[in-house]
Design a protein around this motif. Structure first.
Motif, short mmCIF file in Angstrom:
data_model
loop_
_atom_site.label_atom_id
_atom_site.label_comp_id
_atom_site.label_asym_id
_atom_site.label_seq_id
_atom_site.Cartn_x
_atom_site.Cartn_y
_atom_site.Cartn_z
N ARG A 1 49.81 51.17 38.41
CA ARG A 1 48.66 51.48 37.55
C ARG A 1 49.02 53.15 36.94
N PRO B 1 45.85 51.22 33.38
CA PRO B 1 45.31 49.90 33.69
C PRO B 1 44.17 50.21 34.84
N CYS C 1 43.24 47.56 36.66
CA CYS C 1 43.43 46.88 37.64
C CYS C 1 45.21 46.92 37.80
N LYS D 1 48.74 45.27 37.99
CA LYS D 1 49.69 44.21 37.58
C LYS D 1 50.43 43.76 38.60
N THR E 1 46.18 37.38 39.79
CA THR E 1 45.16 37.44 38.73
C THR E 1 45.02 39.04 38.38
N SER E 2 44.78 39.31 37.35
CA SER E 2 44.63 40.68 36.75
C SER E 2 43.71 41.14 35.59
N CYS E 3 42.97 41.98 35.80
CA CYS E 3 42.14 42.31 34.63
C CYS E 3 42.70 42.94 33.43
N LEU E 4 42.07 42.93 32.38
CA LEU E 4 42.53 43.69 31.16
C LEU E 4 42.02 45.13 30.93
N GLY E 5 41.05 45.63 32.02
CA GLY E 5 40.49 46.89 31.65
C GLY E 5 41.21 47.91 31.53
N ILE E 6 40.72 48.90 30.85
CA ILE E 6 41.50 50.28 30.81
C ILE E 6 40.69 51.35 31.50
#
Length: 132
Positions: free
Chosen positions: A61, A106, A108, A110, A115-120
């Motif tokens: 992150r 990020p 979340c 990677k 599974t990962s989120c695409l949030g920033i």
């Protein structure tokens, strides 16, 4: 008392609050130190002053490099290295005006096979620069 409960601390026994990196009673300050906790703040700096900041991240992150908008600040050498995922930056106040510092990372981690989120997560500080 349960393991998750914490003892009550009277307000007079709490730790002192560190001074804000904003204007003092005499005006703006010549030096400001910022961290990730300062996101959303507005700070005041005098021309010729300097801002240094450290955003602690991690390898999965990492923080992006810090960018500055406007002509009030000029990037300066931060003067030292950092751990993977951290971002260090320094800026010099070169003219009166307002600048905005931003960075992101990020939300979340990677990790392969997960599974990962695409949030920033966004970090932003507004800097007001005045004549000394």
């Amino acid at each position: 008392m349960s393991p998750s409960a914490s003892p009550s601390v009277p307000p007079s026994a709490s730790a002192p609050v560190p001074p804000s990196p904003t204007a003092t009673g005499k005006g703006c300050t010549p030096e400001v130190l910022l961290t990730a906790a300062d996101t959303g703040r507005t700070v005041c700096l005098t021309v010729g002053g300097r801002i240094r900041l450290t955003l602690h991240g991690s390898e999965d992150r990492p923080w992006s490099p810090v960018t500055a908008t406007g002509g009030a600040l000029k990037a300066a050498n931060a003067g030292f290295g950092s751990r993977p995922g951290d971002t260090l930056a320094a800026f010099e106040a070169v003219a009166p005006g307002t600048a905005r510092l931003t960075a992101s990372r990020p939300l979340c981690a990677k990790r392969p096979g997960q599974t990962s989120c695409l949030g920033i997560e966004q970090w932003t500080v507004t800097v007001r620069v005045t004549k000394p």
